[in-house]
Design an enzyme around this catalytic site. Sequence first.
Site, mmCIF file in Angstrom:
data_model
loop_
_atom_site.group_PDB
_atom_site.id
_atom_site.type_symbol
_atom_site.label_atom_id
_atom_site.label_comp_id
_atom_site.label_asym_id
_atom_site.label_seq_id
_atom_site.Cartn_x
_atom_site.Cartn_y
_atom_site.Cartn_z
ATOM 1 N N LYS A 1 0.846 -1.190 0.000
ATOM 2 C CA LYS A 1 0.000 0.000 0.000
ATOM 3 C C LYS A 1 0.882 1.240 0.000
ATOM 4 C CE LYS A 1 -4.432 0.144 2.122
ATOM 5 N NZ LYS A 1 -5.146 0.074 3.399
HETATM 6 C C1 E4P Z 1 -8.272 0.210 3.742
HETATM 7 O O1 E4P Z 1 -7.636 -0.022 2.755
HETATM 8 C C2 E4P Z 1 -8.258 1.536 4.401
HETATM 9 O O2 E4P Z 1 -7.016 1.787 4.974
HETATM 10 C C3 E4P Z 1 -9.357 1.626 5.430
HETATM 11 O O3 E4P Z 1 -10.539 1.112 4.850
HETATM 12 C C4 E4P Z 1 -9.570 3.028 5.954
HETATM 13 O O4 E4P Z 1 -10.746 3.053 6.712
HETATM 14 P P1 E4P Z 1 -11.113 4.265 7.700
HETATM 15 O O5 E4P Z 1 -11.438 5.457 6.860
HETATM 16 O O6 E4P Z 1 -12.318 3.766 8.442
HETATM 17 O O7 E4P Z 1 -9.928 4.484 8.576
#
Ligand code: E4P
Length: 215
Positions: free
Chosen positions: A83
């Site tokens: 990521k």
């Molecule tokens: C996943 O890839 C993301 O990091 C995650 O869904 C972020 O979610 P949030 O906005 O609830 O922190």
Amino acid sequence: MKLFLDTANLAEIRQAAAWGVICGVTTNPSLAAREKEEFSAILPQICDLVDGPVSAEVLAQDYEGMVTEARQLAAIHKNVNIKIPITPEGMQAVKTLAGEGIKTNVTLVFSANQALLAARAGAAFVSPFIGRLDDIGHNGVELVEEIVALFKIHGIDTEVIAASIRHTAHVPAVALAGAHIGTIPFKVLRQMFNHPLTDSGIERFLADWQKALKG
Ligand code: E4P
């Protein structure tokens, strides 16, 4: 739409994998920070539990740092993808990593332009954050729809992961918007099973069966 679990918690991943409904996992530094164990120890265990893509995020923000971290994370297991935030340095890293056969998931995407840049740099996945857009009065589901349409028109094979899902209504909405994957927090995944007519239906079947046995 495929379902991934959005967590770094091994108990949640074990349970969702046992249900047979998930085929991947996404994590981020905030999720990893909630766990007691070091993330470097958690990541291989996640890969043992789920035979599918597992996203692990880099912490470095400079090109060299991101590439170095990404190579280390990717070496942990063949299913690990990296990521990387949608920044100019990040996209340079995505391009280098794609050239080495390392898959990336471009994160913190809040516009179609960002998604297009990620795809052109060579990202395997792009993650629009729908809940965080809703939080500021925008429409996260519409963004997913826009990115999916844009990728379709131009024959782009980067997969769209609808991320930052906050409630059960988000799930069918992003599926209908064409997201390839929805990454779901455990609580929301568990709630997806629920319907009062399912509960009352089970109760009635069991009661009727018991009545017949007694009669
Ligand atoms: C996943 O890839 C993301 O990091 C995650 O869904 C972020 O979610 P949030 O906005 O609830 O922190």
